[in-house]
Scaffold this motif. Structure first.
Motif, PDB file in Angstrom:
ATOM      1  N   ILE A 151       0.765  -1.284  -0.022  1.00 34.66           N
ATOM      2  CA  ILE A 151       0.059  -0.031   0.177  1.00 34.66           C
ATOM      3  C   ILE A 151       0.877   1.487   0.078  1.00 34.66           C
ATOM      4  N   THR A 152       0.631   2.004  -0.946  1.00 32.99           N
ATOM      5  CA  THR A 152       1.502   3.317  -1.265  1.00 32.99           C
ATOM      6  C   THR A 152       0.768   4.601  -1.144  1.00 32.99           C
ATOM      7  N   SER A 155      -1.479   9.621   1.659  1.00 35.07           N
ATOM      8  CA  SER A 155      -2.720   9.964   2.567  1.00 35.07           C
ATOM      9  C   SER A 155      -2.823   8.358   3.055  1.00 35.07           C
ATOM     10  N   GLU A 156      -2.628   7.112   2.475  1.00 39.81           N
ATOM     11  CA  GLU A 156      -2.604   6.014   3.043  1.00 39.81           C
ATOM     12  C   GLU A 156      -1.530   5.861   4.165  1.00 39.81           C
ATOM     13  N   LYS A 159      -2.875   7.474   7.257  1.00 42.73           N
ATOM     14  CA  LYS A 159      -3.963   6.481   8.099  1.00 42.73           C
ATOM     15  C   LYS A 159      -3.211   5.248   8.817  1.00 42.73           C
ATOM     16  N   TRP A 160      -2.157   4.742   8.035  1.00 44.74           N
ATOM     17  CA  TRP A 160      -1.507   3.400   8.837  1.00 44.74           C
ATOM     18  C   TRP A 160      -0.596   3.776   9.936  1.00 44.74           C
ATOM     19  N   GLY A 247       5.876   3.187   1.330  1.00 46.66           N
ATOM     20  CA  GLY A 247       4.433   2.737   1.672  1.00 46.66           C
ATOM     21  C   GLY A 247       4.751   1.603   2.741  1.00 46.66           C
TER      22      GLY A 247
END
Length: 336
Positions: A151-152, A155-156, A159-160, A247
């Motif tokens: 996941i890259t 914004s991600e 969240k993570w 990511g």
């Protein structure tokens, strides 16, 4: 068969570069004429954080895989059997046998990942974001027994980062878990084991001032007090590092694998990333905390797999900034 104590010592010196949870280095090895025995060191167990020895055996699997790479390049092969019948005590510690490893003659197999064993390191600092990163680099990596999902995007990562801090916060609210973590932190170069094991401040990418602050604040009473005001994340946050990452890589292992086999596959993945000059750092709390484990589980593509670990990854501006975590000497891991 060219198997002797000298070769055994050389193998152990390479294999001790294997990753392990909290850098505890749980292994002890004993030479036998037909191979070696692999022991778990009692004082290096995480009785709270890893009561079922899953993480321990994953770590032992990493050790075994590096040993196997070394031996195959010298025309030797290994077979393993699980053994839990022998316990050895001395004035220093107690050692419980976990596996018996038989060494036999085989073809010489040169492993393309061997040159990257010394380059496989965990980077806990700030990454340099690369807007031109080619995700096909990750698609090239295929490790039997593992599936990877990445996941890259900024914004991600935001969240993570929040999910990770929440998972770490919840886990560390267990006083026993937090105390176990503190036991393996080395905030001062005067610590007797600063250059041997655990997570020293250099491995954590901290400066001396930050290390001094850590030595004052990383205490159970302080954590409890901060928790009363929902401020405990101040101590354990890794949000800046995660937000800077290219990511995350979610690693899923086939359920049919045992913990040792998962470790062998996991270290091959890490070596494959190192071969592509991708630096990483584990985010194990995401798997250890039930809430985030369930999120990871919901993202998998097959019911035949389970979440094994999560890595944040990215580019490091200067390779000299990647600290090589301390290790026990080869003499310390060999059981006489």
């Amino acid at each position: 068969m060219n198997w002797n104590q000298t070769l055994f010592s050389e193998m152990a010196a390479l294999a001790l570069r294997a990753p392990s949870v909290h850098n505890v280095q749980p292994w002890k090895v004993h030479f036998t004429p037909d191979g070696f025995e692999l022991f778990q060191v009692k004082s290096r167990r995480l009785f709270v954080g890893d009561p079922k020895l899953h993480d321990n055996d994953v770590s032992l699997g990493c050790f075994i895989e590096l040993a196997s790479i070394f031996l195959k390049e010298r025309g030797l092969d290994i077979t393993l059997t699980e053994e839990k019948t022998k316990i050895i005590k001395d004035q220093d510690d107690e050692y419980e046998q976990r596996f018996k490893v038989n060494v036999s003659s085989g073809p010489i197999i040169k492993d393309s990942l061997a040159p990257f064993i010394s380059k496989r390191r965990s980077y806990r600092g700030i990454f340099q974001y690369d807007p031109n990163f080619n995700e096909n680099t990750l698609k090239e990596i295929q490790i039997p027994g593992l599936e990877i999902k990445w996941i890259t995007g900024p914004s991600e990562m935001k969240k993570w980062a929040a999910l990770y801090d929440e998972s770490s916060s919840q886990i560390n609210k267990n006083p026993g878990y937090f105390q176990e973590l503190i036991h393996w932190l080395r905030f001062s170069e005067n610590h007797a084991k600063f250059n041997e094991d655990g997570l020293n401040y250099k491995a954590l990418s901290l400066g001396k001032a930050e290390a001094l602050m850590g030595s004052l604040l990383f205490k159970v009473p302080v954590f409890k007090l901060l928790s009363l005001f929902s401020l405990e994340k101040i101590l354990i946050t890794e949000a800046p590092q995660i937000k800077s990452a290219q990511g995350i890589i979610i690693i899923y292992a086939q359920k049919s694998l045992n913990s040792l086999e998962m470790g062998r596959a996991f270290v091959r993945l890490w070596l494959s990333l190192a071969a592509r000059e991708i630096s990483v750092c584990p985010l194990s709390s995401l798997v250890d905390f039930t809430g985030t484990f369930n999120i990871l589980n919901s993202l998998k593509s097959s019911d035949a797999t389970i979440p094994l670990n999560v890595l944040r990854f990215g580019k490091v501006a200067n390779e000299k900034d990647i600290y090589s975590s301390p290790r026990l000497s080869v003499e310390r891991i060999i059981l006489k």
